[in-house]
Design an enzyme around this catalytic site. Structure first.
Site, PDB file in Angstrom:
ATOM      1  N   SER A  11       4.481  -3.536 -12.324  1.00 46.51           N
ATOM      2  CA  SER A  11       5.851  -3.973 -12.044  1.00 46.51           C
ATOM      3  C   SER A  11       6.029  -4.325 -10.572  1.00 46.51           C
ATOM      4  O   SER A  11       7.054  -4.884 -10.180  1.00 46.51           O
ATOM      5  CB  SER A  11       6.857  -2.884 -12.433  1.00 46.51           C
ATOM      6  N   GLY A  12       5.016  -4.017  -9.758  1.00 47.25           N
ATOM      7  CA  GLY A  12       5.088  -4.322  -8.331  1.00 47.25           C
ATOM      8  C   GLY A  12       4.740  -5.776  -8.053  1.00 47.25           C
ATOM      9  O   GLY A  12       4.321  -6.519  -8.942  1.00 47.25           O
TER      10      GLY A  12
ATOM     11  N   LEU B 160      -0.671   0.509  -7.417  1.00 49.84           N
ATOM     12  CA  LEU B 160       0.424   1.470  -7.342  1.00 49.84           C
ATOM     13  C   LEU B 160       0.722   1.803  -5.883  1.00 49.84           C
ATOM     14  O   LEU B 160      -0.191   2.000  -5.085  1.00 49.84           O
ATOM     15  CB  LEU B 160       0.021   2.744  -8.088  1.00 49.84           C
TER      16      LEU B 160
ATOM     17  N   TYR C 175       0.929   6.033   7.099  1.00 54.15           N
ATOM     18  CA  TYR C 175       0.639   5.021   6.087  1.00 54.15           C
ATOM     19  C   TYR C 175      -0.855   4.702   6.034  1.00 54.15           C
ATOM     20  O   TYR C 175      -1.486   4.762   4.968  1.00 54.15           O
ATOM     21  CB  TYR C 175       1.436   3.751   6.379  1.00 54.15           C
TER      22      TYR C 175
ATOM     23  N   LYS D 105      -3.749   5.837   3.121  1.00 47.84           N
ATOM     24  CA  LYS D 105      -4.538   4.793   2.481  1.00 47.84           C
ATOM     25  C   LYS D 105      -6.030   5.047   2.673  1.00 47.84           C
ATOM     26  O   LYS D 105      -6.841   4.907   1.747  1.00 47.84           O
ATOM     27  CB  LYS D 105      -4.167   3.421   3.052  1.00 47.84           C
TER      28      LYS D 105
ATOM     29  N   ARG E  41      13.292  -5.181   2.623  1.00 47.70           N
ATOM     30  CA  ARG E  41      13.922  -4.528   3.762  1.00 47.70           C
ATOM     31  C   ARG E  41      13.906  -5.493   4.943  1.00 47.70           C
ATOM     32  O   ARG E  41      13.002  -6.331   5.051  1.00 47.70           O
ATOM     33  CB  ARG E  41      13.170  -3.228   4.093  1.00 47.70           C
TER      34      ARG E  41
END
Length: 276
Positions: A64-65, A129, A180, A184, A215
């Site tokens: 859905s991304g 995801l 972040y 990862k 954003r």
């Protein structure tokens, strides 16, 4: 009025100079060395036909991304798998007939062990995801981008999946001081330790896409890198279409090493290779 025009003129000039300087700096630090995929001589159409004949199945996490939904489109268009399964927290709706044979497994990511059966019997797994710290908070970001991703990979490996494709990020480093990039990098390393027959890690730069829930910071970054990439090639940004196309094309290849990392320039090169 004259004062206003003068002020606007100065502001425009300053903005133009600033953009030029930033663009020059980015171009200087960008990795402009040729990708090893840029001279790939293999016929992608032949590879697709060969792979298609193996009657393999796959699953997608994060369909859905932004990248996931384009990846799904690419897989269906090139038709290299006999079965495609979407694993997610909710059922997705599709109107096009191209999606009618999809299998969907709805799971609770907080209790993934209870849904181990959803990960059984797949040859190839794709993981797109992810969330952001701004959207989910620091703890939520770690839970999604590390815990959910790693647990899904573990269940896929236990369920017989031999090939795993992970969308990560440019600059991923488990020793990074930035949360972040650190998360990862950590999940990359931990998934590699699972010992898949083949692991492909994709590290795109800024993803060029008109995200529906964009954003302000992301929107400005995408507009800037989009304009910059229009005038010169760089290793800082890439379209989601190129990433998805590269992931599918790379699935067909047979690298010498079990684990590989594809940087932004590699994705850009593979994303240009035409298939079906």
């Amino acid at each position: 009025m004259k004062l206003l025009c003068s002020t606007l003129g100065k502001a425009t000039w300053i903005l133009t100079v600033t953009v030029a300087i930033v663009a020059a700096v980015l171009y200087y630090f960008a990795d402009t060395s040729p990708s090893k995929y840029s001279s790939m001589a293999e016929d992608m159409k032949t590879l697709e036909e060969k792979f298609r004949g193996q009657n393999k199945s796959c699953f997608i996490l994060g369909a859905s991304g932004e990248t996931g939904k384009v990846l799904l489109q690419e897989l269906l268009e090139r038709n290299i798998f006999s079965k495609v399964t979407l694993i997610g927290r909710r059922q997705l709706s599709f109107e096009d007939k191209a999606y009618e044979n999809l299998i969907q497994e709805v799971v609770d990511f907080e209790k993934l062990d209870d849904y181990a059966a959803a990960f059984n019997g797949h040859d190839v797994g794709y993981c797109c995801l992810g969330t952001t710290r701004a959207k989910a908070g620091a703890d939520g970001f770690v839970r999604v981008d590390h815990d959910y991703v790693l647990k899904s990979a573990e269940l896929a490996k236990a369920g017989g999946c031999s090939q795993f494709h992970l969308e990560s990020s440019r600059g991923a480093d488990k020793k990074s001081s930035f949360l972040y990039l650190k998360v990862k990098g950590q999940v990359e390393a931990e998934i590699e330790e699972l010992g898949f027959d083949r692991l492909a890690i994709y590290r795109p730069g800024v993803l060029l896409v008109d995200r529906q829930e964009s954003r302000p910071g992301e929107w400005l970054a995408r507009k800037f890198f989009g304009a910059f990439s229009a005038v010169c090639s760089n290793s800082m940004s890439i379209s989601v279409q190129a990433v998805a196309k590269a992931m599918v094309s790379n699935t067909l290849l047979q690298p010498e090493q079990k684990a590989e990392i594809l940087e932004n320039k590699d994705l850009a090169s593979l994303g240009k290779v035409k298939g079906k």
